[in-house]
Design a protein around this motif. Structure first.
Motif, PDB file in Angstrom:
ATOM      1  N   VAL A 122       7.766  74.707  25.500  1.00 31.15           N
ATOM      2  CA  VAL A 122       7.308  73.385  25.055  1.00 31.15           C
ATOM      3  C   VAL A 122       7.219  72.427  26.233  1.00 31.15           C
ATOM      4  CG1 VAL A 122       7.760  71.446  23.512  1.00 31.15           C
ATOM      5  CG2 VAL A 122       8.415  73.765  22.818  1.00 31.15           C
ATOM      6  N   THR A 123       6.075  71.784  26.368  1.00 32.75           N
ATOM      7  CA  THR A 123       5.903  70.752  27.387  1.00 32.75           C
ATOM      8  C   THR A 123       6.122  69.381  26.759  1.00 32.75           C
ATOM      9  OG1 THR A 123       4.257  72.084  28.575  1.00 32.75           O
ATOM     10  CG2 THR A 123       4.305  69.712  29.045  1.00 32.75           C
ATOM     11  N   PRO A 124       7.168  68.658  27.173  1.00 33.41           N
ATOM     12  CA  PRO A 124       7.361  67.290  26.674  1.00 33.41           C
ATOM     13  C   PRO A 124       6.415  66.339  27.405  1.00 33.41           C
ATOM     14  CG  PRO A 124       9.442  68.290  27.412  1.00 33.41           C
ATOM     15  CD  PRO A 124       8.315  69.098  27.977  1.00 33.41           C
ATOM     16  N   VAL A 125       5.523  65.704  26.648  1.00 39.59           N
ATOM     17  CA  VAL A 125       4.527  64.786  27.207  1.00 39.59           C
ATOM     18  C   VAL A 125       4.993  63.363  26.968  1.00 39.59           C
ATOM     19  CG1 VAL A 125       2.112  64.048  27.095  1.00 39.59           C
ATOM     20  CG2 VAL A 125       2.698  66.469  26.716  1.00 39.59           C
ATOM     21  N   VAL A 126       5.221  62.637  28.043  1.00 44.38           N
ATOM     22  CA  VAL A 126       5.718  61.261  27.934  1.00 44.38           C
ATOM     23  C   VAL A 126       4.534  60.301  27.943  1.00 44.38           C
ATOM     24  CG1 VAL A 126       7.184  59.487  28.958  1.00 44.38           C
ATOM     25  CG2 VAL A 126       7.868  61.893  29.087  1.00 44.38           C
ATOM     26  N   ALA A 127       4.478  59.451  26.920  1.00 42.35           N
ATOM     27  CA  ALA A 127       3.388  58.485  26.804  1.00 42.35           C
ATOM     28  C   ALA A 127       3.928  57.167  26.287  1.00 42.35           C
ATOM     29  CB  ALA A 127       2.306  59.013  25.861  1.00 42.35           C
ATOM     30  N   VAL A 128       3.178  56.101  26.511  1.00 46.32           N
ATOM     31  CA  VAL A 128       3.546  54.795  25.970  1.00 46.32           C
ATOM     32  C   VAL A 128       2.476  54.340  24.986  1.00 46.32           C
ATOM     33  CG1 VAL A 128       4.942  54.036  27.932  1.00 46.32           C
ATOM     34  CG2 VAL A 128       2.481  53.611  27.929  1.00 46.32           C
ATOM     35  N   ILE A 129       2.924  53.634  23.963  1.00 45.53           N
ATOM     36  CA  ILE A 129       2.035  53.056  22.963  1.00 45.53           C
ATOM     37  C   ILE A 129       2.033  51.553  23.180  1.00 45.53           C
ATOM     38  CG2 ILE A 129       1.586  52.746  20.500  1.00 45.53           C
ATOM     39  CD1 ILE A 129       3.263  55.285  20.021  1.00 45.53           C
ATOM     40  N   GLU A 130       0.881  51.010  23.496  1.00 41.85           N
ATOM     41  CA  GLU A 130       0.782  49.583  23.791  1.00 41.85           C
ATOM     42  C   GLU A 130      -0.032  48.824  22.756  1.00 41.85           C
ATOM     43  OE1 GLU A 130       0.911  49.241  28.521  1.00 41.85           O
ATOM     44  OE2 GLU A 130      -0.596  50.690  27.848  1.00 41.85           O
ATOM     45  N   GLN A 131      -0.515  49.536  21.730  1.00 41.24           N
ATOM     46  CA  GLN A 131      -1.248  48.916  20.627  1.00 41.24           C
ATOM     47  C   GLN A 131      -0.591  49.327  19.313  1.00 41.24           C
ATOM     48  OE1 GLN A 131      -5.675  49.229  20.880  1.00 41.24           O
ATOM     49  NE2 GLN A 131      -5.274  50.539  22.638  1.00 41.24           N
ATOM     50  N   CYS A 132      -0.519  48.402  18.379  1.00 41.62           N
ATOM     51  CA  CYS A 132       0.072  48.713  17.077  1.00 41.62           C
ATOM     52  C   CYS A 132      -0.813  49.719  16.327  1.00 41.62           C
ATOM     53  CB  CYS A 132       0.229  47.448  16.239  1.00 41.62           C
ATOM     54  SG  CYS A 132       1.435  46.273  16.907  1.00 41.62           S
ATOM     55  N   PHE A 133      -0.180  50.565  15.552  1.00 42.56           N
ATOM     56  CA  PHE A 133      -0.911  51.484  14.687  1.00 42.56           C
ATOM     57  C   PHE A 133      -0.133  51.628  13.392  1.00 42.56           C
ATOM     58  CE2 PHE A 133       2.279  54.301  16.286  1.00 42.56           C
ATOM     59  CZ  PHE A 133       2.397  55.339  15.390  1.00 42.56           C
ATOM     60  N   THR A 134      -0.809  52.087  12.354  1.00 38.21           N
ATOM     61  CA  THR A 134      -0.170  52.271  11.057  1.00 38.21           C
ATOM     62  C   THR A 134       0.279  53.717  10.916  1.00 38.21           C
ATOM     63  OG1 THR A 134      -1.592  50.572  10.075  1.00 38.21           O
ATOM     64  CG2 THR A 134      -0.462  52.083   8.562  1.00 38.21           C
ATOM     65  N   PRO A 135       1.596  53.970  10.932  1.00 34.77           N
ATOM     66  CA  PRO A 135       2.078  55.346  10.805  1.00 34.77           C
ATOM     67  C   PRO A 135       1.631  55.974   9.491  1.00 34.77           C
ATOM     68  CG  PRO A 135       3.837  53.875  11.541  1.00 34.77           C
ATOM     69  CD  PRO A 135       2.696  53.010  11.111  1.00 34.77           C
ATOM     70  N   ARG A 136       1.208  57.240   9.574  1.00 37.39           N
ATOM     71  CA  ARG A 136       0.745  57.961   8.391  1.00 37.39           C
ATOM     72  C   ARG A 136       1.306  59.376   8.426  1.00 37.39           C
ATOM     73  NH1 ARG A 136      -2.819  61.407   8.825  1.00 37.39           N
ATOM     74  NH2 ARG A 136      -3.806  60.462  10.663  1.00 37.39           N
ATOM     75  N   PRO A 137       2.380  59.634   7.649  1.00 35.73           N
ATOM     76  CA  PRO A 137       2.969  60.979   7.648  1.00 35.73           C
ATOM     77  C   PRO A 137       1.998  62.017   7.084  1.00 35.73           C
ATOM     78  CG  PRO A 137       4.426  59.356   6.594  1.00 35.73           C
ATOM     79  CD  PRO A 137       3.091  58.706   6.761  1.00 35.73           C
ATOM     80  N   GLU A 138       1.909  63.148   7.745  1.00 35.38           N
ATOM     81  CA  GLU A 138       1.045  64.219   7.270  1.00 35.38           C
ATOM     82  C   GLU A 138       1.659  64.864   6.028  1.00 35.38           C
ATOM     83  OE1 GLU A 138      -1.212  68.240   8.934  1.00 35.38           O
ATOM     84  OE2 GLU A 138       0.423  67.348  10.078  1.00 35.38           O
ATOM     85  N   PRO A 139       0.971  64.855   4.907  1.00 36.20           N
ATOM     86  CA  PRO A 139       1.525  65.431   3.677  1.00 36.20           C
ATOM     87  C   PRO A 139       1.891  66.905   3.856  1.00 36.20           C
ATOM     88  CG  PRO A 139      -0.471  64.172   3.213  1.00 36.20           C
ATOM     89  CD  PRO A 139      -0.375  64.299   4.707  1.00 36.20           C
ATOM     90  N   GLY A 140       3.086  67.256   3.382  1.00 34.78           N
ATOM     91  CA  GLY A 140       3.528  68.636   3.466  1.00 34.78           C
ATOM     92  C   GLY A 140       4.134  69.023   4.794  1.00 34.78           C
ATOM     93  N   GLU A 141       3.991  68.158   5.802  1.00 39.89           N
ATOM     94  CA  GLU A 141       4.524  68.449   7.135  1.00 39.89           C
ATOM     95  C   GLU A 141       5.611  67.462   7.545  1.00 39.89           C
ATOM     96  OE1 GLU A 141       3.756  70.910   9.299  1.00 39.89           O
ATOM     97  OE2 GLU A 141       2.276  71.866   8.000  1.00 39.89           O
ATOM     98  N   VAL A 142       5.395  66.195   7.237  1.00 38.56           N
ATOM     99  CA  VAL A 142       6.293  65.134   7.691  1.00 38.56           C
ATOM    100  C   VAL A 142       6.786  64.326   6.493  1.00 38.56           C
ATOM    101  CG1 VAL A 142       6.470  63.042   9.095  1.00 38.56           C
ATOM    102  CG2 VAL A 142       5.123  64.991   9.923  1.00 38.56           C
ATOM    103  N   ASP A 143       8.098  64.255   6.342  1.00 37.15           N
ATOM    104  CA  ASP A 143       8.691  63.453   5.267  1.00 37.15           C
ATOM    105  C   ASP A 143       8.825  61.985   5.669  1.00 37.15           C
ATOM    106  OD1 ASP A 143       8.903  65.361   3.325  1.00 37.15           O
ATOM    107  OD2 ASP A 143      11.028  65.782   3.642  1.00 37.15           O
ATOM    108  N   GLU A 144       9.060  61.756   6.965  1.00 39.99           N
ATOM    109  CA  GLU A 144       9.345  60.388   7.403  1.00 39.99           C
ATOM    110  C   GLU A 144       9.007  60.222   8.885  1.00 39.99           C
ATOM    111  OE1 GLU A 144      13.179  57.296   7.584  1.00 39.99           O
ATOM    112  OE2 GLU A 144      13.420  59.313   6.760  1.00 39.99           O
ATOM    113  N   ILE A 145       8.511  59.040   9.213  1.00 39.62           N
ATOM    114  CA  ILE A 145       8.314  58.635  10.604  1.00 39.62           C
ATOM    115  C   ILE A 145       9.268  57.477  10.873  1.00 39.62           C
ATOM    116  CG2 ILE A 145       6.671  57.724  12.304  1.00 39.62           C
ATOM    117  CD1 ILE A 145       4.438  58.843  10.404  1.00 39.62           C
ATOM    118  N   PHE A 146      10.014  57.565  11.949  1.00 42.94           N
ATOM    119  CA  PHE A 146      10.961  56.488  12.253  1.00 42.94           C
ATOM    120  C   PHE A 146      11.054  56.308  13.763  1.00 42.94           C
ATOM    121  CE2 PHE A 146      13.390  60.368  12.350  1.00 42.94           C
ATOM    122  CZ  PHE A 146      14.345  60.191  13.344  1.00 42.94           C
TER     123      PHE A 146
END
Length: 200
Positions: A122-146
């Motif tokens: 696994v390659t850990p890719v480090v990135a920064v988020i500088e714009q707001c976005f609306t989190p959207r959990p993928e159904p069946g894959e992700v229960d929660e984003i935090f």
């Protein structure tokens, strides 16, 4: 932590040489098979700078999944045939899993690869988020984003080593709990790798 100072620290951390990590770091008695073939994957260590303090974006995997149900993980997954590499895979998976537009993630670099017990490099890719976005959990894959404060996972004193029996053997691993979230295993190990580099 001021953003300009953070960028400088991240730049130095990502530019340092060093070996990769693995799920076996704390288990020196494990003998890995010679000639094993690892599948490439990429995960996105996304640092959200749109909050009052930098936050790391994490997911809680669906409890219905066959592999690693309910575990805490970075957005990411295996490199598909259409991906140009682990960076592209991590950005594609982040869009699919949490709804992060690729244009919102500014990639700063990567950490050395991490080998998992499930046969991935696994390659850990480090990135920064500088714009707001609306989190959207993928159904069946992700229960929660935090999100977890970056300061929490960069503090090496917040990490502990725990153990449990797995396939008849005692296995040890890193943990870095935060509130109700039990962050452990490969995710905690990769965070520990970043924290260790940032501490120098």
């Amino acid at each position: 932590m001021r953003v300009t100072k953070l960028f400088t620290q991240l730049e130095h951390a990502l530019g340092r040489s060093g070996n990769g990590s693995s799920d076996f770091d704390l288990n020196p008695d494990v003998v890995l098979p010679a000639g094993r073939r690892l599948r490439p994957a990429g995960v996105l260590m996304a640092i959200d700078l749109t909050q009052a303090a930098p936050q790391v974006v994490l997911t809680k995997r669906s409890s219905a999944l066959k592999h690693h149900p309910g575990q805490i993980a970075f957005p990411g997954g295996k490199v598909d045939a259409d991906d140009t590499g682990p960076v592209a895979a991590s950005l594609r998976e982040a869009w699919e899993e949490i709804g992060l537009p690729q244009s919102h993630a500014r990639v700063l670099g990567t950490l050395p690869n991490h080998e998992t017990v499930t046969g991935f490099t696994v390659t850990p890719v480090v990135a920064v988020i500088e714009q707001c976005f609306t989190p959207r959990p993928e159904p069946g894959e992700v229960d929660e984003i935090f999100k977890v404060p970056l300061s929490h996972v960069l503090n090496l004193e917040n990490f502990t080593i725990e153990g449990r029996r797995w396939r008849g053997q005692r296995r040890h691993y890193y943990t870095v709990p935060y509130g109700p979230y039990y962050i452990w295993g490969a995710t905690a190990r990769m965070l520990h790798g970043l924290a260790d580099r940032m501490a120098v």
